[in-house]
Design a protein around this motif. Structure first.
Motif, PDB file in Angstrom:
ATOM      1  N   UNK A   1      19.815   8.083 -36.476  1.00 47.58           N
ATOM      2  CA  UNK A   1      20.303   8.014 -37.854  1.00 47.58           C
ATOM      3  C   UNK A   1      21.760   8.448 -37.913  1.00 47.58           C
ATOM      4  N   UNK A   2      22.131   9.485 -37.129  1.00 45.85           N
ATOM      5  CA  UNK A   2      23.521   9.928 -37.097  1.00 45.85           C
ATOM      6  C   UNK A   2      24.435   8.828 -36.560  1.00 45.85           C
ATOM      7  N   UNK A   3      24.012   8.143 -35.501  1.00 47.90           N
ATOM      8  CA  UNK A   3      24.818   7.056 -34.946  1.00 47.90           C
ATOM      9  C   UNK A   3      24.921   5.897 -35.940  1.00 47.90           C
ATOM     10  N   UNK A   4      23.838   5.627 -36.664  1.00 44.20           N
ATOM     11  CA  UNK A   4      23.864   4.545 -37.647  1.00 44.20           C
ATOM     12  C   UNK A   4      24.811   4.891 -38.799  1.00 44.20           C
ATOM     13  N   UNK A   5      24.796   6.132 -39.224  1.00 43.48           N
ATOM     14  CA  UNK A   5      25.718   6.558 -40.291  1.00 43.48           C
ATOM     15  C   UNK A   5      27.162   6.451 -39.831  1.00 43.48           C
TER      16      UNK A   5
ATOM     17  N   UNK B 209      32.393   2.877 -39.741  1.00 45.69           N
ATOM     18  CA  UNK B 209      33.369   2.240 -38.871  1.00 45.69           C
ATOM     19  C   UNK B 209      33.886   3.133 -37.762  1.00 45.69           C
ATOM     20  N   UNK B 210      33.099   4.123 -37.342  1.00 48.29           N
ATOM     21  CA  UNK B 210      33.531   4.999 -36.258  1.00 48.29           C
ATOM     22  C   UNK B 210      32.382   5.167 -35.281  1.00 48.29           C
ATOM     23  N   UNK B 211      32.496   6.111 -34.366  1.00 53.83           N
ATOM     24  CA  UNK B 211      31.476   6.303 -33.340  1.00 53.83           C
ATOM     25  C   UNK B 211      31.172   7.784 -33.221  1.00 53.83           C
ATOM     26  N   UNK B 212      29.982   8.072 -32.669  1.00 54.84           N
ATOM     27  CA  UNK B 212      29.555   9.450 -32.487  1.00 54.84           C
ATOM     28  C   UNK B 212      28.746   9.520 -31.196  1.00 54.84           C
ATOM     29  N   UNK B 213      28.924  10.620 -30.496  1.00 57.97           N
ATOM     30  CA  UNK B 213      28.171  10.869 -29.250  1.00 57.97           C
ATOM     31  C   UNK B 213      27.350  12.123 -29.482  1.00 57.97           C
ATOM     32  N   UNK B 214      26.003  11.972 -29.489  1.00 54.89           N
ATOM     33  CA  UNK B 214      25.106  13.074 -29.824  1.00 54.89           C
ATOM     34  C   UNK B 214      24.143  13.331 -28.676  1.00 54.89           C
TER      35      UNK B 214
ATOM     36  N   UNK C 268      33.186  13.448 -44.637  1.00 55.16           N
ATOM     37  CA  UNK C 268      32.281  13.990 -45.662  1.00 55.16           C
ATOM     38  C   UNK C 268      31.257  12.942 -46.095  1.00 55.16           C
ATOM     39  N   UNK C 269      31.710  11.683 -46.265  1.00 54.15           N
ATOM     40  CA  UNK C 269      30.773  10.613 -46.649  1.00 54.15           C
ATOM     41  C   UNK C 269      29.717  10.394 -45.567  1.00 54.15           C
ATOM     42  N   UNK C 270      30.160  10.413 -44.320  1.00 55.19           N
ATOM     43  CA  UNK C 270      29.236  10.178 -43.208  1.00 55.19           C
ATOM     44  C   UNK C 270      28.141  11.241 -43.184  1.00 55.19           C
ATOM     45  N   UNK C 271      28.533  12.509 -43.284  1.00 50.89           N
ATOM     46  CA  UNK C 271      27.547  13.589 -43.204  1.00 50.89           C
ATOM     47  C   UNK C 271      26.639  13.611 -44.431  1.00 50.89           C
ATOM     48  N   UNK C 272      27.201  13.314 -45.593  1.00 55.83           N
ATOM     49  CA  UNK C 272      26.368  13.252 -46.798  1.00 55.83           C
ATOM     50  C   UNK C 272      25.347  12.133 -46.683  1.00 55.83           C
ATOM     51  N   UNK C 273      25.793  10.980 -46.179  1.00 58.41           N
ATOM     52  CA  UNK C 273      24.875   9.857 -45.976  1.00 58.41           C
ATOM     53  C   UNK C 273      23.797  10.214 -44.960  1.00 58.41           C
ATOM     54  N   UNK C 274      24.184  10.969 -43.936  1.00 59.15           N
ATOM     55  CA  UNK C 274      23.216  11.389 -42.918  1.00 59.15           C
ATOM     56  C   UNK C 274      22.130  12.272 -43.528  1.00 59.15           C
TER      57      UNK C 274
END
Length: 746
Positions: free
Chosen positions: A423-427, A432-437, A462-468
C-alpha cells in the motif's frame, strides 16, 4: 618444438605480477597515510579538547565573575539604584568594579553598564544616552530577548571615532531587570591565546558559534567571506582536512582542528623517490623470478605434450579408449559443475531478497561505508532508483502489535505486512515518486521515500502519507503510526533522517496512535524533574499513610507527564523514579509491608515493558497501586494504635507553633509511653517526631518569608521557636542556608 607455451605462460604471469605489485604499492601508501592520519587524529583530538576546555574555563570564569559581581557587589547595585545627578559617586564606584574585572581577566576588552531608569550607558568612565552610544542596536536587541550566554562574533566600538573591533559578548541582567552588564572579549586577544597551543604552519583551529559562523571570520559562515584577512584563514581551513571536532557543553561552540595538507604532501614526497627506486628494483627481481619459474614450470608441460604426441602415435583403438575415458571424466566433471552452478544460482535468487534487506539496513544504520561506485552498483543490482536527489526516511510502527499477534495466524501476519508495504508503494506511485520499504523488525517498517526537487515536495509527502493512512483505515482492521525524518541529500543525512524518524515515534505514547509524527513537529519536552519529584513524594507519603488522597497525586503525576510531552524513554525514567521512591520508603517499614510491595509489583514490572500509550501505562500502574493501597489499609488497620498515631499527627499539624510541643508533651496528652510513641512515629510515619515537627515549622517559615515582610525574629516566634539561634540552626540544616540568605535569594 615451438616455445608457444613458454610465451603464453610468461605473458600470463607478468600481468598478475604487475597487478600484485600495484596492489602492494597502493597498500603501502594507504597504510602509510592511515598511520599518519591516526597519529594526526590523536594529536588533533587532544588539541581540540584543550582548546574547548580553555574556551569553556575562560568564558565560564568571566561569566561567573560578572554574575557574582551583579549579585554581591553593593557598589554595582547602588549604581543601578540611582539616576541623574545622584550617580556621580556611584559612577566612580562602578568604574572600580569595571577596572577590577579587566585586571582580573585580561581577556576582557571592555565593560559597560546600561541603566534603564534614565536610559544611559556607562562606558570608559562616562555616561551617555543609549541612542548616542555606538552599540545602541545591540543593547536594544539584548533588552528585548532572553539572556544568552555568549554572543559573537560581532563588531564593537566604544566611541564613534574609534575603529571597530571583533568581540564576543556576555550580557547579564542586573538589579532585577533594571539594567544590563555587558562584557566584551576581543577575538584577536582570544585567538592569540589559543594560537600559543599549536603551530599554525602545520595545524589549523577553527571555532564556530551556535549559528555556524566562524569566530575568526566575523561570525559569518565561511562561504560568505570572500576577501580581506579572513580570506587567508578561510583558504587555510579549506586546504586542510578536519581531524577532530568538539562541541562545548557550555557555550555550544564547535571547535575544529586539522592539518594543512600541503605539509603532509611535502613530507610524503620526501620518501617517494627512495621508495620508487626500491620498488623498481623489486619489480626487476620479480620479472627475473617469473622468467625463471616459467622456464621451470614449462618442463612438465613439455613432458605432457611429448607424452600426448607419443600416445597419439599409438593404435587408434587405444587412443580412442584413452580419449573416451578422459572425456567421460571431463564430461562428468563439467556436468557436476553445471549442476552445482544451477543450484548456486537458485540459492542466489532465494537469498537476493535477504541481501537486499541487509544492504538496506547497512545503508540506513551506517554499519558499512559505501563508495559512490559501490552504492551505484548495489542500487543497480537490486533495480532501485539512484540516490541522486532528495530523500526522507519513514518509520511505520504497527499499533497494538500484541493484539495483532493474538488475532492473526503467523502466515496471515506475513501477508498483512506485505500488504502494508505494498500500500505504501502504491501511494508513492500515485504521487509520481518511488519508495523502498523493508521490514527490519516484527513491528517496524523502514522506508526511504524519494522526493522531487520542487517547491511542493513537502506537500506531496504529506499527501502521500495521509493517503497511506486512509487506505490502511479503509482496507485493514488495525492502524499504524508513522515517524518522519527530515529531508536528506547524502548518506549521512539519510542516516540522520532515520534517527529523527525513530525519535519522533518516541512521542507516540503522548501524542497518540494512528497518526503522522514529523520530526519537525515533535514538541519540546518540559521535563521538570523537581515537580515530578514533588508529586512522587506526595504520592508515596499518601500511600504509606493509607491516605485516600494518593489517587489525586497519582492523577496529577500522569497529568504532568502528559502536559510535559515526554518521550517514551523519559516516561519510563519517571516511572522508574517513582518505583525507586517506593523501594526506599518501604525499606524502612516492617517486613510485612515489604512483602506486600514485592508481591504486587514483581509480576507487574514485566508488563510495564509492553505499554504503548500513556493511558495504557496509567491503567497498569493504577491497577497495581489500588491493590497495594487495599492491602496496606488492611495491614495498617490491624496494627495497634494506628488511630492514635494519625490523631497525634493531625494534632502536630494543627499545633506545631506551640513552643512547648515535645514528645513528652504528646505522651502526657495522649497517655502513651514516650519511648513507645517514638517507635510508633518511626514505624507508621517513617520519620522521627522531631523531624516531622521541624519540617512543618520550617515550611511555614519559608512561606511567611516569601509572602510577608515580617522580621525573621518575629517569624521564628510565630512558628514555635522562642530562641532565634535554635530557629537559625534548624533552618540552615533543612534548607542549606541561613534564613537571611534565603530571604535575599528569594
Amino acid at each position: 618444438m615451438s616455445n608457444n607455451w613458454f610465451r603464453r605462460l610468461l605473458l600470463s604471469y607478468l600481468p598478475i605480477f604487475f597487478i600484485v605489485t600495484t596492489i602492494l604499492f597502493f597498500i603501502f601508501f594507504q597504510i602509510f597515510n592511515e598511520q599518519n592520519r591516526r597519529e594526526a587524529l590523536k594529536a588533533n583530538e587532544f588539541l581540540a579538547s584543550q582548546v574547548t576546555q580553555y574556551l569553556d574555563n575562560s568564558l565560564r570564569s568571566i561569566d561567573f565573575k560578572v554574575l557574582r559581581e551583579i549579585l554581591t557587589n553593593s557598589n554595582l547595585k547602588n549604581y543601578f539604584s540611582v539616576s541623574g545627578s545622584e550617580d556621580v559617586y556611584a559612577g566612580i564606584q562602578a568604574v572600580k568594579v569595571i577596572d577590577e574585572l579587566k585586571i582580573e581577566y585580561p581577556l576582557i576588552d571592555s565593560v559597560y553598564l546600561v541603566r534603564y531608569s534614565d536610559n544611559t550607558v556607562f562606558s570608559n568612565g562616562k555616561a551617555m544616552p543609549i541612542h548616542d552610544f555606538p552599540d545602541a542596536t545591540f543593547i536594544e536587541d539584548s533588552r528585548s530577548r532572553d539572556e544568552q550566554k555568549w554572543v559573537g562574533a560581532r563588531s564593537f566600538k566604544a566611541f564613534p571615532s574609534q575603529t571597530a573591533e571583533q568581540v564576543i559578548t556576555i550580557v547579564r541582567n542586573a538589579a532585577n531587570g533594571r539594567g544590563l552588564v555587558v562584557a566584551n572579549v576581543e577575538l584577536n586577544t582570544l585567538r592569540k591565546s589559543i594560537m600559543q597551543m599549536y603551530d599554525p604552519e602545520f595545524t589549523f583551529v577553527n571555532i564556530y558559534n551556535r549559528a555556524g559562523g566562524s569566530l575568526w571570520n566575523n561570525g559569518m559562515p565561511e562561504d560568505h567571506i570572500m576577501s580581506g584577512p579572513t580570506l587567508a584563514s578561510k583558504t587555510a581551513a579549506a586546504s586542510g582536512e578536519v581531524f577532530s571536532e568538539f562541541t562545548s557543553s557550555y557555550s555550544g561552540w564547535k571547535v575544529q582542528t586539522g592539518l594543512n595538507n600541503g605539509k603532509i604532501v611535502k613530507f610524503a614526497l620526501q620518501f617517494y623517490n627512495i621508495w620508487f627506486i626500491f620498488a623498481a628494483g623489486v619489480v626487476l627481481v620479480g620479472v627475473a623470478w617469473v622468467v625463471y619459474v616459467t622456464r621451470r614450470n614449462y618442463k612438465p608441460i613439455q613432458q605432457i605434450v611429448t607424452l600426448i604426441q607419443t600416445v597419439s602415435s599409438q593404435k587408434p583403438s587405444a587412443l580412442n579408449y584413452g580419449k573416451e575415458n578422459e572425456f567421460r571424466f571431463i564430461h562428468t566433471t563439467l556436468e557436476r559443475m553445471i549442476d552445482q552452478t544451477r543450484q548456486y544460482q537458485e540459492e542466489h535468487e532465494e537469498n537476493l531478497i535477504l541481501q537486499k534487506k541487509v544492504f538496506f539496513q547497512e545503508l540506513l544504520e551506517g554499519t558499512r561505508d559505501y563508495s559512490g561506485h559501490e552504492l551505484s552498483a548495489n542500487m543497480s543490482r537490486f533495480k532501485l532508483p539512484e540516490l541522486e536527489h532528495r530523500w526522507a526516511v519513514l518509520v511505520v510502527e504497527m499499533d497494538r502489535y500484541d493484539v495483532f499477534e493474538a488475532e492473526y495466524h503467523q502466515q496471515d501476519q506475513a501477508l498483512l505486512k506485505f500488504v502494508l508495504s505494498s500500500i505504501l508503494q502504491e501511494s508513492a506511485r500515485h504521487e509520481g515518486t518511488d519508495v523502498w520499504a523493508e521490514w527490519v523488525s516484527e513491528q517496524w517498517l523502514y522506508a526511504i521515500l524519494w522526493l522531487p526537487e520542487t517547491e511542493h515536495s513537502e506537500e506531496m509527502e504529506a499527501r502521500l502519507l495521509t493517503d497511506y493512512l486512509d487506505r490502511i483505515g479503509q482496507y485493514l482492521n488495525f492502524t499504524v503510526t508513522i515517524g518522519v525524518g527530515r529531508v536528506a541529500v547524502d548518506l549521512r543525512g539519510l542516516r540522520a533522517s532515520l534517527k529523527e524518524a525513530v525519535h519522533a515515534l518516541e512521542y507516540k505514547a503522548v501524542l497518540g496512535t494512528n497518526r503522522i509524527i514529523p520530526c519537525s513537529d515533535v514538541p519540546n519536552s518540559t521535563n521538570d524533574v523537581y515537580e515530578f519529584l514533588k508529586t512522587i513524594s506526595l504520592l508515596v507519603q499518601a500511600m504509606r499513610l493509607s491516605d485516600e488522597v494518593w489517587e489525586q497525586h497519582f492523577e496529577r503525576l500522569f497529568k504532568q507527564i502528559r502536559q510535559s510531552v515526554l518521550s517514551r524513554q523519559e516516561i519510563m525514567n519517571t516511572v522508574q523514579l517513582l518505583f525507586q521512591h517506593y523501594n526506599r520508603e518501604f525499606a524502612e517499614l516492617p517486613q510485612e509491608y515489604k512483602e506486600t510491595w514485592a508481591a504486587i509489583f514483581t509480576p507487574l514490572l514485566p508488563r510495564l515493558e509492553g505499554w504503548e500509550t500513556l493511558d495504557d501505562l496509567r491503567e497498569l500502574c493504577l491497577e497495581g497501586f489500588r491493590e497495594l493501597a487495599r492491602q496496606m489499609q488492611s495491614l495498617q488497620c490491624s496494627r495497634k494504635h494506628r488511630s492514635h498515631i494519625l490523631e497525634i499527627r493531625k494534632y502536630i499539624e494543627e499545633h506545631y507553633t506551640n513552643p512547648d510541643l515535645s514528645l513528652n508533651y504528646l505522651s502526657d496528652l495522649f497517655d502513651i509511653n514516650p519511648k513507645y510513641l517514638s517507635k510508633l512515629f518511626k514505624d507508621e510515619l517513617g520519620e522521627k517526631f522531631v523531624d516531622l515537627l521541624i519540617s512543618h515549622r520550617i515550611e511555614k517559615a519559608k512561606q511567611l518569608m516569601q509572602e510577608t515582610d515580617k522580621a525573621i525574629q518575629e517569624i521564628s516566634e510565630e512558628v514555635g521557636y522562642t530562641n532565634y539561634n535554635s530557629f537559625n540552626r534548624a533552618f540552615k540544616n533543612v534548607v542549606g542556608m541561613a534564613p537571611s540568605d534565603y530571604r535575599k535569594a528569594m
